[in-house]
Design a protein around this motif. Sequence first.
Motif, short mmCIF file in Angstrom:
data_model
loop_
_atom_site.label_atom_id
_atom_site.label_comp_id
_atom_site.label_asym_id
_atom_site.label_seq_id
_atom_site.Cartn_x
_atom_site.Cartn_y
_atom_site.Cartn_z
N GLU A 157 -2.86 -2.63 3.69
CA GLU A 157 -1.74 -1.53 3.08
C GLU A 157 -2.74 -0.80 2.15
O GLU A 157 -3.73 -1.02 1.76
CB GLU A 157 -0.93 -2.35 2.28
CG GLU A 157 -0.04 -3.22 3.06
CD GLU A 157 1.13 -3.70 1.97
OE1 GLU A 157 0.87 -3.63 0.69
OE2 GLU A 157 2.27 -4.21 2.45
N GLN A 204 1.41 0.79 5.60
CA GLN A 204 0.87 -0.51 6.21
C GLN A 204 0.50 -0.22 7.73
O GLN A 204 1.16 0.48 8.14
CB GLN A 204 1.88 -1.69 6.16
CG GLN A 204 1.38 -2.91 6.68
CD GLN A 204 2.50 -3.69 6.37
OE1 GLN A 204 3.44 -3.73 7.23
NE2 GLN A 204 2.35 -5.07 5.65
N VAL A 223 5.77 1.41 3.58
CA VAL A 223 6.51 0.26 2.79
C VAL A 223 7.23 0.75 1.69
O VAL A 223 8.49 0.43 1.21
CB VAL A 223 5.41 -0.58 2.51
CG1 VAL A 223 5.83 -1.76 1.55
CG2 VAL A 223 4.58 -1.10 3.87
N VAL A 264 2.93 3.94 -0.01
CA VAL A 264 2.31 2.57 0.43
C VAL A 264 2.41 2.42 1.73
O VAL A 264 3.65 2.38 2.44
CB VAL A 264 2.69 1.40 -0.09
CG1 VAL A 264 2.05 0.26 0.42
CG2 VAL A 264 2.53 1.30 -1.47
#
Length: 670
Positions: free
Chosen positions: A367, A350, A328, A348
């Motif tokens: 996440e 997900q 992400v 990040v």
Amino acid sequence: YGFINTCLKSLVVEKYGEETWEKLRLQAGVQDSFLTFEVYKDEITMQLVDKACKILGVPADMVLREFGEYFFEFCKRSGYDHMLRTLGGNLYEFIENLDALHSYLSLSYQAILFLFVFPQEMNAPSFRVEKNEDGSMHLHYYSDRRGLCHIVPGIIGAAALDFFNIEISMEILNQTEEEERTGKKEHTVFLVTQNPVFSYKERNKFSSSPQYLADSEKQIESQLHKEDLEKAKIALKDRGSSVCPVKKSHWKTIRGIITLGKGKLLRGFDPVYPKSLWVDTKTFCNGLPFHMVFDKELRVKQAGVSIQKIVPGLQTMGICLDHYFSIVHPEVPFTISSIQKFINSQFVFQTRREMMPESWKQRPMLELRGQMIWMESLQCMLYLCSPLLRTLHELEERQMHIADIAPHDVTRDLILLNQQRLAEMELSNQLERKKEELRILSKHLEEEKKKTEALLYAMLPQHVANQLKEGKQVEAGEFKECTILFSDVVTFTNICAQCEPIQIVLMLNSMYLRFDRLTTVHDVYKVETIGDAYMVVGGVPVPVPTHAERVANFALGMIMAAKGVQNPVSGNPIQIRVGIHTGPVLAGVVGEKMPRYCLFGDTVNIASRMESHGVPSKIHLSSSAYQCLKYKNFEMTERGEIEVKGKGKMHTYFLIRNKTATENEIMGRP
């Protein structure tokens, strides 16, 4: 967010004034104020910048750079000073941790990414910095928003000067568009060169900065005298060979002195590592329940127990990480080379919905946020992460519990603290909205107040009206000399008998509008109108020596203006009679319900008689009015003695014209 637009408004108002801002916002078609946490379209900000360039006559890059510099100061004044100062000990570390700051703010404020951000689906820009051998840096700037890269030198330059006391120059080396996960991104590469600006006396203050450390040996040499150096060498020798077992260079000796004398080295420290790792595999995977290790081909080699529980596919070692997760942030392709480029950024991940267990299909995807560490010896990447959860509600949505997060993980505290913070922010947002509503109401109230005052001042002299508003009693005033004028319409009674009332109203309104404008032109006070009678005075309520000239010029203007008003019976211009007299009066406010400013005295009666005994389309003067105008460039003719009702015989005159003023000047026309 409104924070950006509020800053832009503050810059324009502070440097160019309220009028410039008002002109700018009207041309841009935007509102006057913005709520801090309200999301506004990018177009509003871009429109403001565009109009600012045109109004100020400044190129866009200069406007954006100036905005960048001001925005940095605006952030500091808004309470983000300490947060920004703690990002790094030098400029390199500051820039390196900007992405981490964005990540924190998104967690703490639910995607309120304010620094360098213009809201567009809340996609924050990204930064990557590289050191060069000559001490310069390459700053890579990635953004969805094209054409805003010139803000960056403004903000980075201001931060460098304020936090690290260095001046920098930033030059664009390359500007391209790159296809990323979310679409095309503008990729701008800046060359950043640093120039120290602090003096020798100030260096102690900045002794922790890289520039200072580079010159530390020269500073030590200048501070240590030769005698002290020799004494220190002898002292070291006496301490035994175990301290300095081999022959040392000149500077190694000095470092040893500092180590022994101060207990620490100015140039940092060398960490000590154990010969073998004293953590077994099981403890490591339990102690760090949200971690993953993967190789260059993205094959999973190891995973923490909690992430295995949520994504059971990770229990099969060797599976490809990108089958189960997508990146992400930062918005880069899922490859080792891309990850290594942004190794200093927070990543990040997900989970992919299609790879999750059936029980997770209806829940929001999990996440993970954490740090990438490249292990050169193993040719593998370690991802140390935690669940990216902002509130208890998000925790419940994923059917997780605080117990699922390791006790040492600060995510536990962040979730609980952020719950309270979000409530405070919501309250702050409500207060801001109420403040804006009160500001608008106050503005409307002020407008209505001005209308009321304008109406009041039209009925009463301003100083009298102000006294009445303050609840004071208005005392009657005596004026030793003033000039009073009366006028009326010839054959007004006959006109009324032959016309509809509405025609009379329209005729009088047309006439009075012209007369009212002339009172402003010649600065005389309109006392009242009764039917077709119109009364003005000069020298009251403010005494002036030119009261007779003002009223005379006003009277000449009345005769000219009356020619533009049509008699509804005959269709011809109406005719008026005008009478003027000069003398003393008493003036004061009469009544409470509809207070009127009235004039009293024989002067009023005589002025009225001058009008009633006048001639159509003529200005009838008493002898006292004539004496006041005798040497004032007015042409007058003698009428002679006439019989005046209640006054007997009086010597009167007619005013013909002003010898020096043109018709346009009399009528107040340009």
